[in-house]
Design a protein around this motif. Structure first.
Motif, PDB file in Angstrom:
ATOM      1  N   ASP A 466       0.835  -1.213   0.000  1.00  0.00           N
ATOM      2  CA  ASP A 466       0.000   0.000   0.000  1.00  0.00           C
ATOM      3  C   ASP A 466       0.863   1.253   0.000  1.00  0.00           C
ATOM      4  OD1 ASP A 466      -2.272  -1.553   0.043  1.00  0.00           O
ATOM      5  OD2 ASP A 466      -2.589  -1.371   2.216  1.00  0.00           O
ATOM      6  N   LYS A 469       2.241   1.746  -3.396  1.00  0.00           N
ATOM      7  CA  LYS A 469       1.173   2.171  -4.311  1.00  0.00           C
ATOM      8  C   LYS A 469       0.885   3.666  -4.157  1.00  0.00           C
ATOM      9  CE  LYS A 469      -3.515   0.884  -5.744  1.00  0.00           C
ATOM     10  NZ  LYS A 469      -4.644  -0.069  -5.520  1.00  0.00           N
ATOM     11  N   LYS A 470       0.978   4.166  -2.931  1.00  0.00           N
ATOM     12  CA  LYS A 470       0.680   5.577  -2.666  1.00  0.00           C
ATOM     13  C   LYS A 470       1.871   6.493  -2.935  1.00  0.00           C
ATOM     14  CE  LYS A 470      -2.679   4.412   0.947  1.00  0.00           C
ATOM     15  NZ  LYS A 470      -2.954   4.417   2.409  1.00  0.00           N
ATOM     16  N   ASP A 471       3.047   5.908  -3.094  1.00  0.00           N
ATOM     17  CA  ASP A 471       4.261   6.697  -3.281  1.00  0.00           C
ATOM     18  C   ASP A 471       4.359   7.156  -4.740  1.00  0.00           C
ATOM     19  OD1 ASP A 471       6.784   7.797  -3.425  1.00  0.00           O
ATOM     20  OD2 ASP A 471       7.773   6.167  -2.346  1.00  0.00           O
ATOM     21  N   SER A 472       4.127   8.425  -4.974  1.00  0.00           N
ATOM     22  CA  SER A 472       4.125   8.955  -6.342  1.00  0.00           C
ATOM     23  C   SER A 472       5.510   8.941  -6.980  1.00  0.00           C
ATOM     24  CB  SER A 472       3.578  10.386  -6.341  1.00  0.00           C
ATOM     25  OG  SER A 472       4.390  11.229  -5.531  1.00  0.00           O
TER      26      SER A 472
END
Length: 481
Positions: A466, A469-472
């Motif tokens: 997660d 996934k959130k790490d741009s």
């Protein structure tokens, strides 16, 4: 029944050149090595892409006087295939050229500072526990585009492009951010490996169910033999692979595809929990925590001494241990037993995938030579020689025809033939999200040692997935069915 991500047995065997030795020896290999020479100079673009020229003998416009530097991971395959075969083939094409050869088991440790400084090797075999993060390397513009390689005429038949001479899995797995940046060179069979001669001597049969697996564990325990072990040092990813493939057997390939695609709660899938739970039980009942302190070579020697039955690894093991293997040891492959009565994949399903990646440095001094080196590797002569030296198959179609294969490879071929359409897919997040994979190799040791529960393992992995996934800043990859 066909599962997501699977292809037919006939397709797969034909694509990786196994048909001949499964059905019987073929008529032999074609051998072609075109002579090098100056050709039309291809156009290089600012992105590192090299166009293919009109000269099939030198499609990348290699400067015959430019040195080439090659760095090889000297692990299970050693480095003789590069030093004594592929590099010599390159020298034959460009007489008088200098090829600098480096071999190491610490690819990332040795090369990271060089990529920072800009003094980079032209070709890198990026493998092993200290491999470079390919997604990060791609983001930094360090990987040369291999489109020209795949579009170039093959050495064996100039009328065919290189892309038409390899298994399609090579092209699927070459992409990072939609670009062809990585060459996976080998076909490997990952499952449970064992000593077929020991089983024959004992009159044991391969367990097909988890109950039979544990029953054999009890029998082996009475003789002072472990049912199962894996290396806790420099090899815990073997067991991470094993847990993932077992989960796919239970729940189908979609389990791994969802994990690769960072689907919400993919790690918390019931099949994943069942897989980890089953293997933790095996470790608890029939394992030995002392193996957590051993590396892969030490663990593999233990197996050669018949101190453990099953070892989760790939088909490269036969070559890796060739010098230590006693005459009464015969490597063979065993499918993962049925974990539940409702496994989506039947007994006999095994993992067959491409691996052992190579790349050409976009900022190297001789990128054109690097592409030519890979084209040489993808010739039948280069591929056949690799198999002869390493006892492992390549992705080049038909390159295995006519070879006298070892017992381990014959066993793998037979297992693949038996598996038919039930081929377990490879997990691609290993190359896409190295941070997640490295975390998984740490966590698998923790859960197998009983320091956390299988449920907690899945939760920890999901939390890490997660976060990624959130790490741009992390480039995201996707795969289809």
């Amino acid at each position: 029944m066909t599962h997501p991500g699977e292809i037919t047995r006939r397709q797969l065997l034909r694509r990786i050149g196994l048909t001949a030795f499964v059905a019987g020896p073929g008529a032999g290999l074609l051998s072609a090595c075109a002579t090098g020479g100056a050709g039309d100079e291809p156009t290089a673009t600012p992105t590192g892409t090299i166009a293919v020229s009109a000269d099939p003998k030198n499609p990348f416009g290699v400067d015959a006087k430019k040195p080439l530097e090659v760095t090889i991971f000297s692990g299970g395959y050693g480095d003789a295939y590069a030093k004594d075969l592929h590099e010599e083939m390159y020298k034959k094409r460009f007489p008088g050229v200098t090829v600098k050869h480096n071999a190491t088991q610490e690819i990332g440790t040795q090369l990271r500072s060089r990529f920072v400084s800009g003094d980079v090797p032209d070709v890198v075999n990026n493998s092993g526990p200290a491999a470079l993060d390919l997604a990060a390397m791609a983001t930094e513009g360090q990987l040369a585009d291999l489109t020209a390689l795949f579009d170039a005429p093959s050495l064996d038949d100039p009328a065919k492009k290189v892309r038409d001479t390899v298994t399609p899995a090579v092209l699927d797995n070459a992409k990072i951010d939609g670009k062809d940046l990585v060459l996976n060179y080998t076909v490997s069979h990952r499952a449970l490996w064992y000593n077929a001669k020991l089983f024959a001597d004992k009159g044991w049969t391969l367990p097909k169910t988890w109950a039979e697996f544990k029953a054999l564990g009890e029998t082996a325990k009475q003789e002072g033999i472990l049912l199962f072990a894996y290396p806790g040092q420099k090899g815990p990813y073997y067991q991470l692979w094993n847990a993932l493939y077992t989960a796919a057997k239970i729940g189908g390939n979609q389990v791994i595809i969802d994990i690769d695609n960072l689907v919400d709660n993919a790690w918390n899938a019931e099949a994943m929990k069942q897989s980890v739970t089953a293997w933790v039980e095996i470790q608890t009942l029939y394992g030995d925590k002392a193996y957590f302190g051993l590396d892969h070579t030490q663990t593999q020697v233990k197996q050669l001494q018949n101190k453990l039955l099953f070892y989760p690894v790939g088909s490269w093991i036969e070559n890796e241990m060739a010098k230590d293997k006693p005459k009464d040891f015969e490597y063979a492959i065993a499918p993962i037993p049925d974990v539940t009565a409702a496994d989506k994949m039947p007994y006999g399903a095994i993992q067959v995938g491409v691996g052992e990646n190579f790349f050409v440095s976009a900022k190297g001094k001789n990128s054109q030579g690097g592409l030519e080196y890979l084209r040489i590797m993808l010739s039948k002569e280069g591929a056949k020689g690799f198999t002869e030296k390493t006892l492992n198959l390549t992705v080049v179609n038909g390159a295995a025809e006519g070879l006298d294969l070892t017992p381990g490879l014959k066993s793998a071929a037979k297992a693949q033939d038996t598996a038919g359409q039930n081929i377990i897919t490879d997990a691609r997040f290993e190359g896409w999200y190295k941070e997640l994979f490295d975390y998984g190799t740490q966590q698998i040791n923790v859960v197998m040692a009983g320091r956390i529960t299988p449920e907690k393992f899945c939760q920890n992995m999901q939390k890490k997935a997660d976060a990624i996934k959130k790490d741009s800043s992390v480039s995201k990859q996707t795969r289809g069915q």
